[in-house]
Design a protein around this motif. Structure first.
Motif, short mmCIF file in Angstrom:
data_model
loop_
_atom_site.label_atom_id
_atom_site.label_comp_id
_atom_site.label_asym_id
_atom_site.label_seq_id
_atom_site.Cartn_x
_atom_site.Cartn_y
_atom_site.Cartn_z
N GLY A 5 0.81 -1.21 0.00
CA GLY A 5 0.00 0.00 0.00
C GLY A 5 0.84 1.26 0.00
O GLY A 5 0.60 2.19 -0.79
N TRP A 6 1.85 1.30 0.86
CA TRP A 6 2.69 2.48 0.89
C TRP A 6 3.54 2.58 -0.38
O TRP A 6 3.83 3.67 -0.86
CB TRP A 6 3.59 2.47 2.12
N GLY A 7 3.93 1.43 -0.94
CA GLY A 7 4.66 1.46 -2.20
C GLY A 7 3.83 2.06 -3.33
O GLY A 7 4.36 2.79 -4.18
N LEU A 8 2.53 1.79 -3.34
CA LEU A 8 1.65 2.39 -4.34
C LEU A 8 1.54 3.90 -4.17
O LEU A 8 1.31 4.63 -5.15
CB LEU A 8 0.25 1.76 -4.25
N HIS A 29 5.50 9.03 -7.73
CA HIS A 29 6.37 10.19 -7.52
C HIS A 29 7.84 9.86 -7.70
O HIS A 29 8.70 10.69 -7.37
CB HIS A 29 6.13 10.75 -6.11
N MET A 30 8.14 8.67 -8.22
CA MET A 30 9.52 8.28 -8.47
C MET A 30 9.81 8.45 -9.97
O MET A 30 8.97 8.13 -10.80
CB MET A 30 9.75 6.84 -8.04
N PRO A 31 11.01 8.99 -10.33
CA PRO A 31 12.13 9.38 -9.46
C PRO A 31 12.16 10.86 -9.09
O PRO A 31 13.06 11.30 -8.38
CB PRO A 31 13.33 9.03 -10.34
N VAL A 85 8.90 -2.22 -8.22
CA VAL A 85 9.76 -2.97 -7.30
C VAL A 85 10.58 -2.02 -6.43
O VAL A 85 10.77 -2.25 -5.23
CB VAL A 85 10.68 -3.92 -8.09
N ASP A 86 11.07 -0.93 -7.05
CA ASP A 86 11.84 0.05 -6.28
C ASP A 86 10.96 0.75 -5.26
O ASP A 86 11.41 1.03 -4.13
CB ASP A 86 12.45 1.07 -7.25
N ALA A 87 9.71 1.05 -5.64
CA ALA A 87 8.79 1.67 -4.68
C ALA A 87 8.51 0.72 -3.52
O ALA A 87 8.44 1.15 -2.35
CB ALA A 87 7.49 2.04 -5.39
N LEU A 133 9.41 -1.11 2.10
CA LEU A 133 9.86 -2.12 3.04
C LEU A 133 10.96 -1.60 3.95
O LEU A 133 10.97 -1.87 5.17
CB LEU A 133 10.35 -3.36 2.29
N VAL A 134 11.90 -0.86 3.37
CA VAL A 134 12.99 -0.29 4.17
C VAL A 134 12.44 0.67 5.21
O VAL A 134 12.86 0.68 6.37
CB VAL A 134 14.01 0.41 3.25
N THR A 135 11.47 1.48 4.81
CA THR A 135 10.87 2.45 5.74
C THR A 135 10.04 1.75 6.80
O THR A 135 10.11 2.08 7.99
CB THR A 135 10.00 3.46 4.97
#
Length: 289
Positions: A77-80, A85-87, A105-107, A112-114
């Motif tokens: 959800g947060w990746g969406l 807004h990338m990059p 995948v980068d999003a 996941l990191v956050t």
């Protein structure tokens, strides 16, 4: 397209937070995701048959699956939210080419990191509102971790209380207490203690509904195996001459009826008598009641 992606992501995050709230802090039938996963794994294990059934694993595996779905859904959800807004609104380390690291995948990686509060920093938001949103996701990750710990600390003591009640009923059954022994002050005290433990178990099933999907393999600690004896004990004590014993027997019968009502309303849906509900409870746990 950007707003659609962000809206879908926000809905996924809010859905999980709602499910966590109803599962842990306000248990109702509205906490559907966790209950659905636990029930599905329970039924799947039942279809494997008695010999192939992974006894004792359906409940723990169900909890692991629920937590994984919670975390995975929030991360997606947060990746969406980040992806549109990338990059442009993110900064990249020198060894990364922004145009090559702006896909879904980068999003998801950033999310996941956050969420895990790792803070690697190779891809980070630079836009004002995104810089605020990222710490909010980290807080959600902390909430999920805390929720998981609270869930474990709640479910397993509830299981211990349920198994202790079953063991206590087993002690009474194996002691072969006579009608004369029950027809006394000690018999009334015993029935009161059992009624109190039954009430606690009823509350546990309401507060921690997922505890139902834990299998009790040992006969003496299996509540489905012992409830029939509890009902017989209450009927036998109801014929006692001692008025305190008859009163305690009446309270114990009421406690059994309340337990049957909760089991039937939340899990079994037989619409039958307490005896029929307890028989269905035993059958659902692979044992004859």
């Amino acid at each position: 397209m950007a707003w659609l992606s962000m809206a879908a992501g926000a809905v996924m995050v809010l859905f999980v937070l709602r499910d966590v709230f109803h599962t842990l802090w306000h248990p109702t039938r509205h906490g559907g995701l966790s209950r659905l996963i636990m029930m599905s794994l329970w039924r799947l294990s039942a279809r494997l048959g008695a010999r192939r059934r992974p006894a004792g694993l359906a409940g723990p595996l169900g909890m692991v699956a629920v937590v994984a779905v919670w975390a995975g859904t929030v991360a997606v959800g947060w990746g969406l939210v980040y992806w549109p807004h990338m990059p442009e609104r993110f900064s990249y380390s020198e060894r990364l080419v922004p145009g090559e690291h702006a896909g879904p995948v980068d999003a998801l990686y950033v999310s996941l990191v956050t969420l895990a509060t790792l803070g690697l920093g190779d891809i980070a938001p630079t836009s004002g509102w995104l810089r605020v949103l990222a710490p909010v996701e980290a807080l959600v990750g902390f909430v999920l971790l805390s929720a998981t710990v609270a869930w474990i600390l709640g479910v397993y003591p509830a299981l211990a209380r349920r198994r202790a009640l079953a063991l206590r009923l087993s002690h009474v059954r194996r002691s072969r207490a006579t009608a004369e022994a029950l027809d006394s002050d000690g018999g009334a005290a015993l029935l009161d203690a059992l009624a109190s433990a039954l009430s606690v178990t009823t509350v546990d099933f309401m507060q921690y509904a997922e505890s139902y999907y834990f299998y009790d393999g040992d006969e003496n600690t299996s509540l489905p195996r012992q409830l029939g004896h509890a009902a017989d004990l209450a009927r036998q004590a109801g014929r006692a001459r001692h008025p305190d014993v008859r009163l305690s027997a009446s309270v114990m019968r009421t406690a059994l009826e309340d337990l049957a009502a909760v089991l039937d309303a939340r899990f079994l849906r037989t619409g039958g008598t307490p005896e029929q509900v307890f028989a269905a409870y035993g059958a659902d746990h692979g044992r004859a009641a």
